[in-house]
Design a protein around this motif. Structure first.
Motif, PDB file in Angstrom:
ATOM      1  N   ALA A 125       0.807  -1.050  -0.027  1.00 26.54           N
ATOM      2  CA  ALA A 125      -0.087   0.123   0.082  1.00 26.54           C
ATOM      3  C   ALA A 125       0.760   1.199   0.072  1.00 26.54           C
ATOM      4  O   ALA A 125       0.633   2.237  -0.654  1.00 26.54           O
ATOM      5  N   VAL A 126       1.916   1.323   0.704  1.00 18.56           N
ATOM      6  CA  VAL A 126       2.882   2.437   0.816  1.00 18.56           C
ATOM      7  C   VAL A 126       3.458   2.713  -0.464  1.00 18.56           C
ATOM      8  O   VAL A 126       3.754   3.668  -0.844  1.00 18.56           O
ATOM      9  N   LEU A 127       3.792   1.611  -1.294  1.00 17.73           N
ATOM     10  CA  LEU A 127       4.281   1.444  -2.590  1.00 17.73           C
ATOM     11  C   LEU A 127       3.260   1.908  -3.759  1.00 17.73           C
ATOM     12  O   LEU A 127       3.694   2.106  -4.915  1.00 17.73           O
ATOM     13  N   GLY A 128       2.111   1.964  -3.326  1.00 17.92           N
ATOM     14  CA  GLY A 128       1.052   2.430  -4.322  1.00 17.92           C
ATOM     15  C   GLY A 128       0.326   1.254  -4.895  1.00 17.92           C
ATOM     16  O   GLY A 128      -0.242   1.443  -6.036  1.00 17.92           O
ATOM     17  N   GLY A 129       0.375   0.036  -4.033  1.00 11.63           N
ATOM     18  CA  GLY A 129      -0.194  -1.218  -4.845  1.00 11.63           C
ATOM     19  C   GLY A 129       0.145  -1.630  -5.919  1.00 11.63           C
ATOM     20  O   GLY A 129      -0.329  -2.016  -6.883  1.00 11.63           O
ATOM     21  N   CYS A 130       1.739  -1.760  -5.940  1.00 14.40           N
ATOM     22  CA  CYS A 130       2.322  -2.253  -7.059  1.00 14.40           C
ATOM     23  C   CYS A 130       2.051  -3.600  -7.293  1.00 14.40           C
ATOM     24  O   CYS A 130       1.537  -4.484  -6.470  1.00 14.40           O
ATOM     25  N   ASP A 131       2.029  -4.088  -8.677  1.00 18.79           N
ATOM     26  CA  ASP A 131       1.691  -5.506  -8.910  1.00 18.79           C
ATOM     27  C   ASP A 131       2.540  -6.594  -8.609  1.00 18.79           C
ATOM     28  O   ASP A 131       3.721  -6.341  -8.336  1.00 18.79           O
ATOM     29  N   SER A 132       2.001  -7.766  -8.495  1.00 14.28           N
ATOM     30  CA  SER A 132       2.838  -8.862  -8.199  1.00 14.28           C
ATOM     31  C   SER A 132       2.707  -9.845  -9.244  1.00 14.28           C
ATOM     32  O   SER A 132       1.771  -9.833 -10.081  1.00 14.28           O
ATOM     33  N   GLU A 166     -20.476   0.121 -12.581  1.00 14.88           N
ATOM     34  CA  GLU A 166     -19.170   0.657 -12.608  1.00 14.88           C
ATOM     35  C   GLU A 166     -17.689  -0.133 -12.672  1.00 14.88           C
ATOM     36  O   GLU A 166     -17.835  -1.438 -12.788  1.00 14.88           O
ATOM     37  N   MET A 167     -16.895   0.410 -12.859  1.00 15.24           N
ATOM     38  CA  MET A 167     -15.426  -0.247 -13.312  1.00 15.24           C
ATOM     39  C   MET A 167     -14.232   0.495 -12.514  1.00 15.24           C
ATOM     40  O   MET A 167     -14.457   1.594 -12.078  1.00 15.24           O
ATOM     41  N   ALA A 168     -13.219  -0.418 -12.334  1.00 18.02           N
ATOM     42  CA  ALA A 168     -12.092   0.079 -11.508  1.00 18.02           C
ATOM     43  C   ALA A 168     -10.919  -0.509 -12.002  1.00 18.02           C
ATOM     44  O   ALA A 168     -10.821  -1.980 -11.932  1.00 18.02           O
ATOM     45  N   PHE A 169     -10.014  -0.070 -12.348  1.00 13.61           N
ATOM     46  CA  PHE A 169      -8.553  -0.451 -12.652  1.00 13.61           C
ATOM     47  C   PHE A 169      -7.607  -0.667 -11.596  1.00 13.61           C
ATOM     48  O   PHE A 169      -7.685   0.478 -10.700  1.00 13.61           O
ATOM     49  N   ALA A 170      -6.865  -1.792 -11.291  1.00 11.28           N
ATOM     50  CA  ALA A 170      -5.988  -1.827 -10.251  1.00 11.28           C
ATOM     51  C   ALA A 170      -5.030  -2.726 -11.077  1.00 11.28           C
ATOM     52  O   ALA A 170      -5.010  -3.803 -11.675  1.00 11.28           O
ATOM     53  N   ASP A 171      -3.630  -2.120 -11.198  1.00  6.65           N
ATOM     54  CA  ASP A 171      -2.476  -2.867 -12.115  1.00  6.65           C
ATOM     55  C   ASP A 171      -2.936  -3.123 -13.404  1.00  6.65           C
ATOM     56  O   ASP A 171      -3.671  -2.334 -14.221  1.00  6.65           O
ATOM     57  N   ARG A 172      -2.910  -4.385 -13.826  1.00  3.25           N
ATOM     58  CA  ARG A 172      -3.299  -4.715 -15.418  1.00  3.25           C
ATOM     59  C   ARG A 172      -4.686  -5.271 -15.425  1.00  3.25           C
ATOM     60  O   ARG A 172      -5.021  -5.792 -16.259  1.00  3.25           O
ATOM     61  N   TYR A 173      -5.462  -5.207 -14.315  1.00  2.00           N
ATOM     62  CA  TYR A 173      -6.806  -5.829 -14.097  1.00  2.00           C
ATOM     63  C   TYR A 173      -8.043  -4.724 -14.065  1.00  2.00           C
ATOM     64  O   TYR A 173      -7.791  -3.779 -13.406  1.00  2.00           O
ATOM     65  N   LEU A 174      -8.942  -4.898 -14.940  1.00  2.87           N
ATOM     66  CA  LEU A 174     -10.099  -4.050 -14.817  1.00  2.87           C
ATOM     67  C   LEU A 174     -11.087  -4.889 -14.090  1.00  2.87           C
ATOM     68  O   LEU A 174     -11.530  -6.071 -14.333  1.00  2.87           O
TER      69      LEU A 174
END
Length: 391
Positions: free
Chosen positions: A18-25, A340-348
């Motif tokens: 979370a501190v890193l901005g939710g980077c992908d794994s 509604e939609m929301a992006f997180a990393d490479r996922y919608l």
């Protein structure tokens, strides 16, 4: 002791991410969280999901907002708020903001390290029936949709809102056949630099632009006609172009296969000039809009068709359909009612109100969307669920 350590490690891992901005794994470890809102009339709740690196979701729990949702709309099978951004996250992912349309309040929930939530504050929305929120740095604005409607602002301190004196402004005031000159506003959005607020009005076919001064106070609305009737969703891209969906309704019903997406350049005086006016989705009832993180693609849910239409977006604001044959980038199926939609990393992530589900799609380099059937989670109230936020 070992069990306590084992339970603590996932929370520490998520806190670090979370501190890193939710980077992908690259694996299926914890990568972030996804939130949806029940909008239930008796007690509004946020349903929280742990987001894994492979895009899949796992239920964390349900958390009360301390307010009341709208409950179901007797005139529509789903989407009682008919708005975008009823639920938003702060830029640092530490606070979640939610509208409580039934009690005319806004709730602030603190995001814990494991993605769970803790209610931090509930404040009056400054109007009736709040439906949409916009956030820029320490400014939070709410769109109140009841009657003729208004916008009202708050100054944030450590994530908590205090009403901003002199910030409440009316909407266009356009006369409509609806009671109280209701314009049925859908979305409020900040421009990237915070100099402008915009509001879409479905019933009046107008987009209101407000110039925001250095104190965070908006001027009077500058109403302008939408390129296509029934403007709904609204987002700004990185370059300051406004992207708006248009359901193109004739009365209460959208024109079959007649919805569109438009882009606008916004001048310093608040004037909107279409760049791409009414790029057709070839689908019905384009409503919610979302941008990919790299600013290359824009997507809209076609709520009546059960589909998503994607468009490439140039640096000068032009929109081009990814699938010019039928407009479909992803097909959620009959009666899916995507909202509604929301992006997180490479996922919608998409809220499918018909079955009461959140569904996931993987974004490809060419803008196509790959469905992830194993990432679907159910259990949301399809008749009331609204809002989606993710990191």
């Amino acid at each position: 002791m070992r069990g306590a350590v084992n339970r603590l490690l996932p929370a520490l891992a998520l806190a670090a991410l979370a501190v890193l901005g939710g980077c992908d794994s690259d694996d299926d470890g914890i990568a972030g969280a996804v939130y949806a809102m029940t909008n239930a009339a008796e007690a509004n709740e946020i349903v929280a999901y742990e987001r894994r690196g492979d895009g899949s979701l796992r239920l964390i729990g349900r958390f009360a907002t301390g307010g009341q949702g709208s409950g179901p709309d007797p005139n529509f099978p789903a989407d009682p708020l008919a708005s975008q951004e009823a639920l938003i996250l702060s830029a640092d992912h530490r606070h979640l903001y939610a509208v409580n349309a039934g009690s005319d309040t806004i709730s602030v929930l603190q995001v814990r390290g494991d993605g769970s939530l803790e209610l931090a504050a509930t404040v009056n929305s400054g109007g009736d029936f709040p439906v949409s929120l916009a956030l820029h740095q320490d400014l939070l604005y709410v769109l109140n949709g009841g009657g003729a409607g208004n916008i009202s602002g708050f100054r944030l301190s450590a994530g908590l809102p205090a009403a901003l004196a002199g910030s409440t402004r009316p909407l266009s005031g356009a006369a409509t056949p609806l009671p109280d000159n209701a314009v049925l506003p859908a979305t409020v959005a900040f421009s990237p630099g915070g100099e402008f607020l915009v509001v879409t009005e479905k019933a009046s076919n107008l987009i209101d632009v407000y110039l925001v001064d250095q104190d965070g106070l908006p001027g009077d609305p500058i109403p302008q006609t939408s390129a296509v009737p029934t403007p709904f969703g609204a987002v700004f891209d990185f370059n300051g172009f406004l992207i708006s969906s248009e359901a193109n309704a004739n009365g209460n019903m959208p024109v079959q296969d007649g919805s569109a997406l438009s882009s606008y350049a916004l001048a310093g005086d608040g004037t909107l000039t279409p760049v791409t006016a009414g790029a057709p989705t070839l689908q019905t009832a384009a409503c919610w809009v979302e941008m990919s993180a790299d600013n290359r693609y824009a997507y809209t849910t076609n709520t009546f068709s059960g589909t998503i239409s994607g468009f490439s977006l140039s640096g000068s604001g032009e929109l081009v359909a990814l699938n010019p044959d039928d407009g479909i980038t992803a097909d959620l199926g009959e009666n899916s009612i995507p909202l509604e939609m929301a992006f997180a990393d490479r996922y919608l992530y998409v809220l499918a109100a018909g079955p009461g589900e959140v569904r996931a799609y993987q974004l490809s380099a060419d803008g196509s969307l790959l469905a992830l059937p194993g990432a679907t989670v159910a259990g949301l109230p399809g008749a009331t669920a609204e809002g989606l936020a993710a990191f």
